[in-house]
Design an enzyme around this catalytic site. Structure first.
Site, short mmCIF file in Angstrom:
data_model
loop_
_atom_site.label_atom_id
_atom_site.label_comp_id
_atom_site.label_asym_id
_atom_site.label_seq_id
_atom_site.Cartn_x
_atom_site.Cartn_y
_atom_site.Cartn_z
N CYS A 9 26.50 24.83 38.37
CA CYS A 9 27.16 25.69 39.35
C CYS A 9 28.67 25.76 39.08
O CYS A 9 29.24 24.93 38.40
CB CYS A 9 26.90 25.17 40.76
SG CYS A 9 27.25 26.38 42.06
N ASP A 128 23.36 18.01 49.42
CA ASP A 128 24.71 17.81 48.91
C ASP A 128 25.45 16.78 49.74
O ASP A 128 25.09 16.52 50.91
CB ASP A 128 25.48 19.14 48.91
CG ASP A 128 26.69 19.13 47.99
OD1 ASP A 128 26.86 18.15 47.24
OD2 ASP A 128 27.44 20.12 48.02
#
Length: 223
Positions: A9, A128
């Protein structure tokens, strides 16, 4: 046993997209949240996504974005999977009519099983670290807090790098892993500059973890 999927990402350059593809990733993420140091515009995400070959999925990351911002991203990258990282409700995530990932920031007290039930329409939950800002913190959360029986695929994120991803895969056994800061060049002048060697080492480590898991599971026998 199925292999662990890999997403890199926070890509901002064509060279890094090419490095990720060469390393064998399954998905690449573009951050459309202006508050990130890895932010790119919808138009820039479209330019980067055009370099992707078939079967590598572009992912657009949003944080509490307005509907017109999401629409602009989808228009620029029509085949994108969406990733919602803010305080979006299930209805807001579903409004774009696109497959999506829902980020779960693993704060103390989060009931992940309840969260998964609320976002049952998500393709997967991305776990996360709960930190200031959204994503790319470089910090690992306590993996023991991931309960058994999460009723959807799990993407492990938060502070992963080539040195710790094997342990993360072996302990959590996620459907996929997601990395950003862990494959960035330490000498880069800004965030979003990836290191091709680190990307390759990360992917190799994930494959090693998969091999270890495969060796630990007895082969099925026909009866």
């Amino acid at each position: 046993m199925s292999r662990t999927r890999i997403k890199v990402c926070g890509l901002t350059r064509e060279a890094d997209v090419a490095a990720a593809v060469a390393a064998g990733v399954d998905a690449v993420g573009f951050v459309l949240w202006p508050g990130s140091g890895r932010h790119v515009s919808a138009a820039r995400a479209g330019e980067l996504a055009r370099a992707l070959p078939p079967f590598v999925t572009p992912v657009l990351l949003f944080v509490d974005a307005a509907p017109d911002e999401i629409a602009a991203g989808v228009a620029a990258v029509p085949g994108a999977l969406l990733q919602f990282h803010g305080n979006e409700t299930p209805t807001q995530c579903e409004a774009a009519g696109r497959p999506y990932l829902r980020a779960a920031r693993m704060a103390e007290g989060l009931d992940l099983l309840d969260f998964a039930r609320r976002f049952s329409s998500a393709q997967a939950l991305l776990l996360d670290t709960h930190a200031e800002g959204y994503g790319g913190s470089g910090k690992v959360f306590d993996w023991s807090r991931v309960p058994a029986g999460v009723p959807c695929p799990v993407v492990l994120s938060g502070g992963l790098n080539p040195a710790n991803v094997i342990d993360g895969v072996l302990r959590v056994r996620p459907f996929a892993v997601d990395v950003s800061s862990g494959v960035e060049s330490p000498d880069a002048p800004r965030k979003g500059i990836k290191d091709a060697t680190l990307i390759r080492r990360f992917c190799e480590a994930v494959r090693e973890a998969d091999e270890r898991l495969a060796r630990s599971i007895p082969a099925s026998r026909d009866t």
